[in-house]
Design an enzyme around this catalytic site. Structure first.
Site, short mmCIF file in Angstrom:
data_model
loop_
_atom_site.label_atom_id
_atom_site.label_comp_id
_atom_site.label_asym_id
_atom_site.label_seq_id
_atom_site.Cartn_x
_atom_site.Cartn_y
_atom_site.Cartn_z
N LYS A 113 0.78 -1.01 0.17
CA LYS A 113 0.11 -0.10 -0.22
C LYS A 113 1.42 1.31 -0.16
CE LYS A 113 -1.53 -0.78 3.48
NZ LYS A 113 -1.44 -2.51 4.22
N ARG A 141 -9.60 1.32 8.86
CA ARG A 141 -8.65 -0.37 9.16
C ARG A 141 -10.05 -0.56 9.79
NH1 ARG A 141 -3.28 0.81 9.41
NH2 ARG A 141 -2.24 -1.41 9.43
N ARG A 177 11.90 -5.90 5.37
CA ARG A 177 11.95 -5.02 4.83
C ARG A 177 13.13 -4.01 5.81
NH1 ARG A 177 6.60 -1.86 5.73
NH2 ARG A 177 5.67 -3.23 7.61
N ARG A 225 12.24 -2.08 10.88
CA ARG A 225 10.99 -1.44 11.75
C ARG A 225 9.80 -1.93 13.18
NH1 ARG A 225 5.64 -0.30 8.58
NH2 ARG A 225 3.93 -0.58 10.06
N ARG A 262 -0.33 -8.61 13.76
CA ARG A 262 -0.80 -7.70 12.88
C ARG A 262 -1.38 -8.57 11.65
NH1 ARG A 262 4.64 -5.07 10.65
NH2 ARG A 262 3.03 -4.40 8.85
P1 AP5 Z 1 4.68 -1.85 2.06
O1 AP5 Z 1 4.84 -0.44 0.65
O2 AP5 Z 1 6.04 -0.87 3.13
O3 AP5 Z 1 3.21 -2.79 2.14
P2 AP5 Z 1 2.37 -1.44 3.03
O4 AP5 Z 1 1.16 -2.38 2.21
O5 AP5 Z 1 2.33 -0.77 3.26
O6 AP5 Z 1 3.23 -2.64 4.60
P3 AP5 Z 1 2.86 -1.60 5.69
O7 AP5 Z 1 3.22 -3.15 6.89
O8 AP5 Z 1 3.22 -0.29 5.89
O9 AP5 Z 1 1.48 -1.67 6.12
P4 AP5 Z 1 0.58 -1.50 7.69
O10 AP5 Z 1 -0.99 -1.27 7.46
O11 AP5 Z 1 0.86 -2.98 8.47
O12 AP5 Z 1 0.52 -0.73 8.37
P5 AP5 Z 1 1.06 0.52 8.98
O13 AP5 Z 1 2.63 1.27 8.92
O14 AP5 Z 1 -0.26 1.42 7.62
O15 AP5 Z 1 5.50 -3.51 1.40
C1 AP5 Z 1 6.31 -3.60 2.54
C2 AP5 Z 1 7.29 -4.53 2.14
O16 AP5 Z 1 7.31 -4.74 0.76
C3 AP5 Z 1 9.14 -3.23 1.86
O17 AP5 Z 1 9.95 -3.60 2.30
C4 AP5 Z 1 8.90 -3.55 0.23
O18 AP5 Z 1 10.00 -2.80 -0.57
C5 AP5 Z 1 8.43 -4.17 -0.35
N1 AP5 Z 1 7.22 -4.89 -1.78
C6 AP5 Z 1 6.24 -3.65 -1.77
N2 AP5 Z 1 5.67 -3.52 -2.91
C7 AP5 Z 1 6.06 -4.59 -3.74
C8 AP5 Z 1 6.04 -5.99 -4.69
N3 AP5 Z 1 5.70 -5.74 -5.49
N4 AP5 Z 1 7.40 -7.68 -5.04
C9 AP5 Z 1 8.19 -7.53 -3.51
N5 AP5 Z 1 8.11 -6.44 -2.86
C10 AP5 Z 1 7.40 -5.58 -2.37
O19 AP5 Z 1 0.48 1.20 10.55
C11 AP5 Z 1 2.05 0.40 12.05
C12 AP5 Z 1 0.63 0.39 12.78
O20 AP5 Z 1 0.00 1.58 12.89
C13 AP5 Z 1 -0.64 -0.58 12.41
O21 AP5 Z 1 -0.56 -1.78 13.26
C14 AP5 Z 1 -1.34 0.04 13.73
O22 AP5 Z 1 -1.13 -0.13 15.01
C15 AP5 Z 1 -1.12 1.52 13.84
N6 AP5 Z 1 -2.00 2.19 12.68
C16 AP5 Z 1 -2.14 2.52 11.58
N7 AP5 Z 1 -3.38 2.81 10.90
C17 AP5 Z 1 -3.69 3.12 12.02
C18 AP5 Z 1 -5.79 2.91 11.81
N8 AP5 Z 1 -6.00 3.46 10.88
N9 AP5 Z 1 -6.37 2.05 13.02
C19 AP5 Z 1 -5.65 2.00 13.89
N10 AP5 Z 1 -4.60 2.00 13.41
C20 AP5 Z 1 -3.90 2.32 13.13
#
Ligand code: AP5
Length: 222
Positions: A15, A90, A127, A157, A168
Site C-alpha cells: 500500500k 482499518r 523490509r 521497523r 498484525r
Molecule cells: P509496503 O509498501 O511498506 O507495504 P504496506 O502495505 O504499506 O505495509 P505496512 O506494513 O506499512 O502496512 P501496515 O498496514 O501494517 O502498517 P501501517 O504503517 O499502516 O511494502 C512492504 C515491503 O514489501 C517493503 O519492503 C516493500 O519494499 C516491499 N514490496 C512492496 N511491493 C512489492 C512488490 N510488488 N514485490 C516485492 N516486494 C514489494 O500501520 C502500522 C501500525 O500503526 C498498525 O499496526 C497500527 O498499530 C497503527 N495504525 C495505522 N493506521 C491505523 C488505523 N487507521 N487505525 C488504527 N491503528 C492504525
C-alpha cells in the site's frame, strides 16, 4: 473530478509503496496513518506516547483518535483536489466515519491490493526503513545499508519482527478484512494483484483507478 483514493490490503501488501508512487505522479498528498503515528512516536507527542506500545504489539490505535487525525488532515487545503489514504480506514467504524467526512465530495475510489500470506510474511521480514527519515528501503535492501534519500542507516521497523507480523495479520483478518465486503458493492471498488513486480502492480493500479474514476464521473454513486 478529484481523485479521492483509499488503499486497502493487509500489512506488506505494498500500500505504502504504491501510494507513494501514485501520489507523486498525480501531485496529490499521500496520507499514511502509520507514518503519522510513527512521526508522533518519534516526536514523543501525547498521541505518540500512547500509540507506541499499541503499535509494537501489532494492535490498532483507538478509532476515535484515528478518525480525529484523518478528519483534521483531510480538512487541509492540499487534500481538496484529491488524496490517497494508506492505512485508513482499518475498522468498520473508521469507514463509516470516513463516509460522513466525504459527504458532498467526489466518490471514494477504493483499491484492494491482494497478496498471498506467505509473501506478506516474507516481505515484512526483509523490509528496511531509514532510521532518520522513515523512508522504506527498496526491495532487496539490507539492514545496515544507507537510505537512498538521506543517507541514514536502514533498520528493521519495530513491528516487523515475526511474532508481531503474525499478530498484525490476525488483527487484519479480524478487524480490517471485513472492509473488503463493506466496499465491494460500490461501483468505484477495484482489486489489484499485488503479487507482481512493483512496476506491474503500479500499471494495474493506474488502470484500475482510471476505470473506477470513469465510473464515478458517470455519476454512479456507491
Ligand atoms: P509496503 O509498501 O511498506 O507495504 P504496506 O502495505 O504499506 O505495509 P505496512 O506494513 O506499512 O502496512 P501496515 O498496514 O501494517 O502498517 P501501517 O504503517 O499502516 O511494502 C512492504 C515491503 O514489501 C517493503 O519492503 C516493500 O519494499 C516491499 N514490496 C512492496 N511491493 C512489492 C512488490 N510488488 N514485490 C516485492 N516486494 C514489494 O500501520 C502500522 C501500525 O500503526 C498498525 O499496526 C497500527 O498499530 C497503527 N495504525 C495505522 N493506521 C491505523 C488505523 N487507521 N487505525 C488504527 N491503528 C492504525
Amino acid at each position: 473530478m478529484a481523485l479521492n483514493l483509499l488503499m486497502l490490503g493487509p500489512p506488506g501488501a505494498g500500500k505504502g509503496t504504491q501510494a507513494e508512487r501514485f501520489a507523486k505522479a498525480k501531485g496529490i498528498p499521500k496520507i499514511s496513518t502509520g507514518d503519522i503515528l510513527r512521526e508522533a512516536v518519534a516526536n514523543k507527542t501525547e498521541i505518540g506516547l500512547r500509540a507506541k506500545a499499541i503499535m509494537d504489539r501489532g494492535e490498532l490505535v483507538n478509532d476515535e483518535v484515528m478518525i480525529g487525525i484523518v478528519q483534521e488532515r483531510l480538512g487541509r487545503p492540499d487534500a481538496a483536489g484529491g488524496f490517497i489514504l494508506d492505512g485508513f480506514p482499518r475498522t468498520v467504524a473508521q469507514a463509516a466515519a470516513l463516509d460522513g467526512i466525504m459527504t458532498g465530495h467526489d466518490p471514494l475510489i477504493v483499491i484492494d491490493i491482494v497478496v498471498p500470506e506467505d509473501e506478506l510474511v516474507r516481505r515484512l521480514g526483509t523490509r528496511t526503513i531509514c532510521r532518520l527519515c522513515g523512508e522504506t528501503g527498496p526491495v532487496g535492501c539490507e539492514v545496515g545499508g544507507a537510505c537512498a534519500k538521506c543517507g541514514g542507516r536502514l533498520v528493521q521497523r519495530t513491528d516487523d519482527n515475526k511474532a508481531v507480523v503474525l499478530e498484525r495479520l490476525k488483527v487484519y483478518h479480524r478487524q480490517t478484512e471485513p472492509l473488503v465486503e463493506f466496499y465491494r458493492i460500490r461501483p468505484t471498488f477495484r482489486s489489484v494483484d499485488g503479487a507482481q513486480p512493483p512496476d506491474r502492480v503500479a500499471a494495474d493500479l493506474a488502470a484500475a483507478i482510471a476505470a473506477a474514476a470513469a465510473t464515478g464521473a458517470a455519476g454512479v454513486q456507491g
